[in-house]
Motif scaffolding. Sequence first.
Motif, PDB file in Angstrom:
ATOM      1  N   VAL A   1      -2.448  15.789   2.400  1.00 61.78           N
ATOM      2  CA  VAL A   1      -1.743  16.295   1.231  1.00 61.78           C
ATOM      3  C   VAL A   1      -2.713  16.333   0.054  1.00 61.78           C
ATOM      4  CG1 VAL A   1      -0.886  13.969   0.771  1.00 61.78           C
ATOM      5  CG2 VAL A   1       0.185  15.901  -0.361  1.00 61.78           C
ATOM      6  N   GLY A   2      -2.746  17.438  -0.660  1.00 62.66           N
ATOM      7  CA  GLY A   2      -3.598  17.558  -1.834  1.00 62.66           C
ATOM      8  C   GLY A   2      -5.072  17.333  -1.551  1.00 62.66           C
ATOM      9  N   GLY A   3      -5.543  17.740  -0.362  1.00 69.49           N
ATOM     10  CA  GLY A   3      -6.946  17.551  -0.015  1.00 69.49           C
ATOM     11  C   GLY A   3      -7.288  16.142   0.408  1.00 69.49           C
ATOM     12  N   ILE A   4      -6.287  15.295   0.548  1.00 68.45           N
ATOM     13  CA  ILE A   4      -6.481  13.899   0.933  1.00 68.45           C
ATOM     14  C   ILE A   4      -5.730  13.629   2.234  1.00 68.45           C
ATOM     15  CG2 ILE A   4      -6.089  11.480   0.302  1.00 68.45           C
ATOM     16  CD1 ILE A   4      -8.183  12.730  -1.437  1.00 68.45           C
ATOM     17  N   THR A   5      -6.400  13.004   3.187  1.00 68.17           N
ATOM     18  CA  THR A   5      -5.748  12.581   4.419  1.00 68.17           C
ATOM     19  C   THR A   5      -5.273  11.146   4.252  1.00 68.17           C
ATOM     20  OG1 THR A   5      -7.090  14.044   5.808  1.00 68.17           O
ATOM     21  CG2 THR A   5      -6.034  12.174   6.892  1.00 68.17           C
ATOM     22  N   VAL A   6      -3.967  10.957   4.435  1.00 70.81           N
ATOM     23  CA  VAL A   6      -3.350   9.644   4.263  1.00 70.81           C
ATOM     24  C   VAL A   6      -3.029   9.059   5.635  1.00 70.81           C
ATOM     25  CG1 VAL A   6      -1.496   8.335   3.157  1.00 70.81           C
ATOM     26  CG2 VAL A   6      -2.327  10.461   2.110  1.00 70.81           C
ATOM     27  N   ILE A   7      -3.516   7.855   5.900  1.00 68.71           N
ATOM     28  CA  ILE A   7      -3.231   7.149   7.144  1.00 68.71           C
ATOM     29  C   ILE A   7      -2.551   5.836   6.786  1.00 68.71           C
ATOM     30  CG2 ILE A   7      -4.185   6.093   9.226  1.00 68.71           C
ATOM     31  CD1 ILE A   7      -6.474   8.086   9.087  1.00 68.71           C
ATOM     32  N   SER A   8      -1.369   5.607   7.361  1.00 67.33           N
ATOM     33  CA  SER A   8      -0.573   4.454   6.956  1.00 67.33           C
ATOM     34  C   SER A   8       0.148   3.835   8.145  1.00 67.33           C
ATOM     35  CB  SER A   8       0.456   4.881   5.898  1.00 67.33           C
ATOM     36  OG  SER A   8       1.389   3.851   5.634  1.00 67.33           O
ATOM     37  N   THR A   9       0.356   2.514   8.077  1.00 70.67           N
ATOM     38  CA  THR A   9       1.283   1.873   8.991  1.00 70.67           C
ATOM     39  C   THR A   9       2.701   2.183   8.530  1.00 70.67           C
ATOM     40  OG1 THR A   9       1.123  -0.141   7.650  1.00 70.67           O
ATOM     41  CG2 THR A   9      -0.252  -0.029   9.623  1.00 70.67           C
ATOM     42  N   VAL A  10       3.652   2.188   9.463  1.00 73.85           N
ATOM     43  CA  VAL A  10       5.061   2.447   9.132  1.00 73.85           C
ATOM     44  C   VAL A  10       5.964   1.631  10.051  1.00 73.85           C
ATOM     45  CG1 VAL A  10       4.791   4.776   8.169  1.00 73.85           C
ATOM     46  CG2 VAL A  10       5.020   4.485  10.641  1.00 73.85           C
ATOM     47  N   ASP A  11       7.240   1.537   9.673  1.00 71.18           N
ATOM     48  CA  ASP A  11       8.267   0.880  10.488  1.00 71.18           C
ATOM     49  C   ASP A  11       7.909  -0.571  10.805  1.00 71.18           C
ATOM     50  OD1 ASP A  11       9.688   3.309  10.601  1.00 71.18           O
ATOM     51  OD2 ASP A  11       8.500   3.959  12.322  1.00 71.18           O
ATOM     52  N   GLN A  12       7.366  -1.289   9.813  1.00 72.04           N
ATOM     53  CA  GLN A  12       6.939  -2.662  10.041  1.00 72.04           C
ATOM     54  C   GLN A  12       7.952  -3.672   9.514  1.00 72.04           C
ATOM     55  OE1 GLN A  12       2.901  -1.911   8.118  1.00 72.04           O
ATOM     56  NE2 GLN A  12       2.335  -3.343   9.744  1.00 72.04           N
ATOM     57  N   TYR A  13       7.858  -4.891  10.038  1.00 76.22           N
ATOM     58  CA  TYR A  13       8.625  -6.011   9.497  1.00 76.22           C
ATOM     59  C   TYR A  13       7.811  -7.289   9.645  1.00 76.22           C
ATOM     60  CZ  TYR A  13      12.013  -9.680   8.712  1.00 76.22           C
ATOM     61  OH  TYR A  13      12.639 -10.803   8.217  1.00 76.22           O
ATOM     62  N   ASN A  14       7.467  -7.872   8.503  1.00 72.20           N
ATOM     63  CA  ASN A  14       6.758  -9.153   8.452  1.00 72.20           C
ATOM     64  C   ASN A  14       5.413  -9.118   9.182  1.00 72.20           C
ATOM     65  OD1 ASN A  14       6.630 -11.714   7.400  1.00 72.20           O
ATOM     66  ND2 ASN A  14       7.851 -12.670   9.004  1.00 72.20           N
ATOM     67  N   ILE A  15       4.741  -7.977   9.102  1.00 75.35           N
ATOM     68  CA  ILE A  15       3.401  -7.796   9.656  1.00 75.35           C
ATOM     69  C   ILE A  15       2.556  -7.087   8.597  1.00 75.35           C
ATOM     70  CG2 ILE A  15       2.017  -6.797  11.517  1.00 75.35           C
ATOM     71  CD1 ILE A  15       4.632  -6.582  13.141  1.00 75.35           C
ATOM     72  N   GLU A  16       1.305  -7.499   8.437  1.00 75.95           N
ATOM     73  CA  GLU A  16       0.450  -6.863   7.433  1.00 75.95           C
ATOM     74  C   GLU A  16       0.335  -5.363   7.681  1.00 75.95           C
ATOM     75  OE1 GLU A  16      -1.498 -10.985   8.003  1.00 75.95           O
ATOM     76  OE2 GLU A  16      -0.235  -9.576   9.129  1.00 75.95           O
ATOM     77  N   GLY A  17       0.352  -4.601   6.586  1.00 73.92           N
ATOM     78  CA  GLY A  17       0.213  -3.162   6.679  1.00 73.92           C
ATOM     79  C   GLY A  17      -0.887  -2.652   5.761  1.00 73.92           C
TER      80      GLY A  17
END
Length: 318
Positions: free
Chosen positions: A114-130
Amino acid sequence: MSDKSKVDFILSQLKNHKALSFVVVVGVVIIALANVTQAIEKLTLFGKSVYSFAKPVFGGSDLATVVQVISKQKTGESKAAYEALREYLRNKSEDFQYILRPMDFDANLLAKTVGGITVISTVDQYNIEGFVIFIDSASGGVVLADSEYPLGVRDIKFIEDTGGSPHSLVMVRYISITGTGTLGESVKVYALDNGGVHLALDKPYSEVNSGWGAFVSETVEFRTRNDLRLRNGVVEMQTSGVVMFGNDGDQFRELPGELYLWEPRSRSLEQIHGRKTSPDALMTTIYSDFANPKGEWFEKPQSVDRTLLRQVFIEEEW
């Protein structure tokens, strides 16, 4: 000498070989042929297979490959995606230690440009580092990596074109507090503009409290939503919400509104109206007086109101 170089060397020797029959030994592979042409063709095929096996599995530092691997992952099967991401960050001499624990738990990954930037993210987590990583799609360099998500990322939203300033927004909903009888979430808003990425806002989003004995009702739930609009070409975010309580959550009260306006100098969404919020604030520290608290423990936070000023004048962006 690499496997491919060895094969190329053997091939060059074979081309000069004048015998009509011979035996080629490569490692534990033995090829016995009576025709030089057939030998060269078969050894060439073998050389290609050796070279293919020796190539990096994930395409080395290819960002497009990383995104492709992530997009093909299945829920609970993200090991290959993490390995691709780790290899990419290593090749870019970037820190990758913060992805290892989510990798151990096989947390789901999301990738979007998006906007010339690639975003990589963790999702759907619970009580785990993201984590959330912003990578310049053209240069491949990491623009910003935020691993301050100790309890996990829940979801992520992209506004690709706001129609004003800043050009794009990424909104990350994450767990801010969890424990017996409580669960709270907050939202981080990142602004993407002119190739830069800025953490524009970090504020509480929702909270459930049960069994504390701090309220007249057994369970109290705070919910909010954030809506975007433009004011003189500048992004404005309005927060509205309710608190629900009663025997079955059958009673509710509307919470006071909050207003945030993009400030180009500080690259942030500055609060111009409502009770003050801050990155470490909880919904209970801001709005518990709307939920019938027991005792005198609640202290009403300060409010801010610069709405009229902002309606008249917004700083020019240079």
